[in-house]
Enzyme design. Structure first.
Site, PDB file in Angstrom:
ATOM      1  N   SER A  51       0.840  -1.194   0.000  1.00  0.00           N
ATOM      2  CA  SER A  51       0.000   0.000   0.000  1.00  0.00           C
ATOM      3  C   SER A  51       0.870   1.237   0.000  1.00  0.00           C
ATOM      4  O   SER A  51       2.057   1.190   0.305  1.00  0.00           O
ATOM      5  CB  SER A  51      -0.892   0.003   1.238  1.00  0.00           C
ATOM      6  OG  SER A  51      -0.070   0.216   2.370  1.00  0.00           O
ATOM      7  N   LYS A  52       0.239   2.331  -0.332  1.00  0.00           N
ATOM      8  CA  LYS A  52       0.933   3.602  -0.422  1.00  0.00           C
ATOM      9  C   LYS A  52       1.498   4.016   0.943  1.00  0.00           C
ATOM     10  O   LYS A  52       2.515   4.671   1.034  1.00  0.00           O
ATOM     11  CB  LYS A  52      -0.057   4.662  -0.932  1.00  0.00           C
ATOM     12  CG  LYS A  52       0.645   5.879  -1.456  1.00  0.00           C
ATOM     13  CD  LYS A  52       0.084   6.334  -2.786  1.00  0.00           C
ATOM     14  CE  LYS A  52       0.788   7.583  -3.245  1.00  0.00           C
ATOM     15  NZ  LYS A  52       1.852   7.428  -4.163  1.00  0.00           N
ATOM     16  N   ARG A  53       0.824   3.562   1.980  1.00  0.00           N
ATOM     17  CA  ARG A  53       1.240   3.979   3.312  1.00  0.00           C
ATOM     18  C   ARG A  53       2.660   3.537   3.670  1.00  0.00           C
ATOM     19  O   ARG A  53       3.382   4.213   4.368  1.00  0.00           O
ATOM     20  CB  ARG A  53       0.260   3.460   4.372  1.00  0.00           C
ATOM     21  CG  ARG A  53      -0.690   4.525   4.845  1.00  0.00           C
ATOM     22  CD  ARG A  53      -1.780   3.921   5.679  1.00  0.00           C
ATOM     23  NE  ARG A  53      -2.550   2.945   4.906  1.00  0.00           N
ATOM     24  CZ  ARG A  53      -2.803   1.718   5.308  1.00  0.00           C
ATOM     25  NH1 ARG A  53      -2.353   1.282   6.451  1.00  0.00           N
ATOM     26  NH2 ARG A  53      -3.515   0.909   4.554  1.00  0.00           N
ATOM     27  N   GLN A  54       3.036   2.347   3.203  1.00  0.00           N
ATOM     28  CA  GLN A  54       4.342   1.815   3.618  1.00  0.00           C
ATOM     29  C   GLN A  54       5.490   2.198   2.695  1.00  0.00           C
ATOM     30  O   GLN A  54       6.557   1.633   2.757  1.00  0.00           O
ATOM     31  CB  GLN A  54       4.253   0.295   3.742  1.00  0.00           C
ATOM     32  CG  GLN A  54       3.339  -0.121   4.872  1.00  0.00           C
ATOM     33  CD  GLN A  54       3.716  -1.479   5.430  1.00  0.00           C
ATOM     34  OE1 GLN A  54       4.826  -1.938   5.279  1.00  0.00           O
ATOM     35  NE2 GLN A  54       2.762  -2.116   6.071  1.00  0.00           N
ATOM     36  N   GLY A  55       5.264   3.126   1.800  1.00  0.00           N
ATOM     37  CA  GLY A  55       6.368   3.528   0.924  1.00  0.00           C
ATOM     38  C   GLY A  55       5.836   3.853  -0.447  1.00  0.00           C
ATOM     39  O   GLY A  55       4.630   3.912  -0.654  1.00  0.00           O
TER      40      GLY A  55
END
Ligand code: GLU
Length: 483
Positions: free
Chosen positions: A253-257
């Site tokens: 996901s975008k959250r982790q990188g």
């Protein structure tokens, strides 16, 4: 045999997700390997999610990585247009056929009623599903409502009690019960088709033989199979690619990188490294080889060797591949990339000449993973040291360092136009005469001319900087370093 035709069918979100890049790549490789055609189709029927300029950006990114398609929005073919918002009449036509055959129906439910239905189902632990209320309307009632312009959708008429079988190239036999399939909306109240209808109609009309896409679409496939059946069309082959996972096995996901290919590009990753990296996200050869160029991937690729298990996105591996691909590049190519990089650096107004840069490229080749590191890792090639690493002084600057460097400068001054070997020769001479290890000179020399304790081979360093600069820097260091 039928010509292989595959497609990449992104919804334009404004960036290309790395998972999308993998899907596009596997489609491309499969097409190339089988002398088939690779089609780009833009799935832009979700009008709420439209992003200005997204299609152009996507096309530009695909071009940058080298995934050339045979047909697409900007490459007309026989079965275009290749943008779904330009094909609305076609979806309408097939929706009407489905309705006429009783395989789809108009529904006029208000959002409030649908919410009540969902609440009821949730409270009673029932599966959230449309209750087919609209099927109770008479023909006249439907016509009247349509004539009055009442908001409506078109839904797929799924019959319960059936089994849908899919033989997926990657996942093998998969079975679905129709009881758990909702009466999917095919045409929304804004008149646009949903993904499901448009996707199936287009895959059929565009002659797609193999649908290769991410596993997240597997649960939609039974609905698609029903549509093919109701429309009397032959099924394509399906291949669902494994999910991409973060190292903690959660969905990428975008959250982790970063997940946008454009972000990696901006950070200086090579397209060769990105392609190599995503190729290995869920596919491998029997010998687990790791380094591939595009032509080698085309040679080796097969859907049969795509894994079922989720593929972990490991950024260290991408960095390693970037270094490997960078090292393989011819000096001339590195030179032009480096000059580009310089334009965005603080040295933009004083870019060194090509010969100087080519020497640096050879000296630093094994020490850099990104083009920008030819600048960042060795600023001493572009400016004089502004300070000297204290830890190195402490460890390497000895009582005799001053005197040894003076001696070195003296001998260097006497050599006209010194070559790399000369820098070595005088150093060896001094060390031998004084019966000391070469390190006693090498370390203080490096520190004096570069300000730091690491870098390319010291003779390369000295030779690249050149006689005058070396002498100047040593003399400056002699006035500044004391211990
Ligand atoms: N438009 C879908 C997407 O954005 C396409 C899925 C498919 O390939 O069927 O990924």
């Amino acid at each position: 045999m039928k010509e292989v035709r595959v497609r990449f069918a992104p919804s334009p979100t404004g960036y290309l997700h790395v998972g999308g890049l993998r899907t596009a790549l596997y489609n491309y490789l499969f097409a190339k390997k089988n002398n088939g055609k690779f089609v780009l189709r833009i799935e832009d029927t979700d009008r709420n999610r439209l992003v200005e300029g997204a299609v152009e950006k996507l096309i530009e990114t695909l071009k940058w990585v080298g995934l050339d398609y045979d047909e697409g929005p900007d490459k007309p073919g026989d079965v275009g247009p290749y943008t779904q918002s330009q094909r609305l009449d076609l979806y309408k036509k097939y929706a009407e056929k489905l309705i006429a055959d009783g395989n789809a129906y108009y529904a006029f439910d208000t959002p409030e009623r649908l919410q009540e239905l969902r609440d009821y189902q949730y409270k009673n632990k029932l599966q959230p599903k449309y209750d087919k209320l609209a099927l109770k309307l008479s023909k006249e009632e439907i016509e009247e409502k349509l004539a009055n312009g009442e908001p409506h959708v078109v839904r797929l008429n799924v019959r319960s009690g059936e089994k849908i079988k899919l033989n997926d190239i990657i996942r093998g036999q998969v079975e679905f019960e129709t009881d758990i399939i909702d009466d999917q909306i095919l045409i929304k109240s804004d008149g646009f088709p949903t993904y499901h209808l448009a996707n199936v109609v287009d895959d059929y009309l565009m002659g797609i033989t193999h649908v290769i896409r991410g596993e997240e679409w597997l649960s939609s496939t039974p609905k698609h199979i029903l549509l093919y059946k109701y429309l009397g069309w032959e099924l394509p082959e399906f291949a669902h690619l494994p999910l991409l996972l973060n190292p903690d096995r959660s969905k990428l996901s975008k959250r982790q990188g970063d997940v946008a290919v454009e972000d990696y590009r901006a950070k200086g990753y090579l397209k060769e490294a990105l392609i190599n990296f995503v190729a290995l996200l869920g596919w491998s050869t029997s010998d687990n080889r790791e380094i591939f160029e595009m032509n080698e991937l085309i040679e080796e690729f097969s859907l049969e060797r795509v894994h079922k298990a989720g593929a972990i996105f490991n950024i260290e591996k991408l960095n390693w591949l970037n270094a490997e691909h960078l090292r393989k590049k011819p000096a001339e190519e590195l030179l032009s990339m480096l000059k580009e990089e310089f334009k965005n650096s603080k040295y933009a107004d004083s870019i060194p000449d090509d010969d100087y840069l080519l020497l640096i490229i050879e000296a630093m080749r094994e020490r850099v993973s990104f083009v920008r590191e030819y600048i960042e890792k060795c600023p001493y090639f572009y400016e004089r040291p502004t300070g000297y690493d204290e830890a190195v002084i402490k460890k390497r600057w000895k009582d005799d360092s001053q005197e040894l460097l003076r001696e070195y400068v003296g001998r260097l001054k006497r050599i006209e136009n010194p070559q790399k070997e000369d820098y070595e020769k005088i150093l060896v001479e001094i060390a031998e005469e004084r019966e000391i290890g070469k390190g006693r000179l090498i370390h203080p020399l490096r520190l004096a001319v570069s300000g730091v304790g690491i870098g390319p081979g010291v003779y390369d360093l000295l030779f690249i900087l050149g006689k005058d600069e070396v002498i100047n820097r040593i003399e400056t260091a002699l006035t500044k370093i004391s211990k």
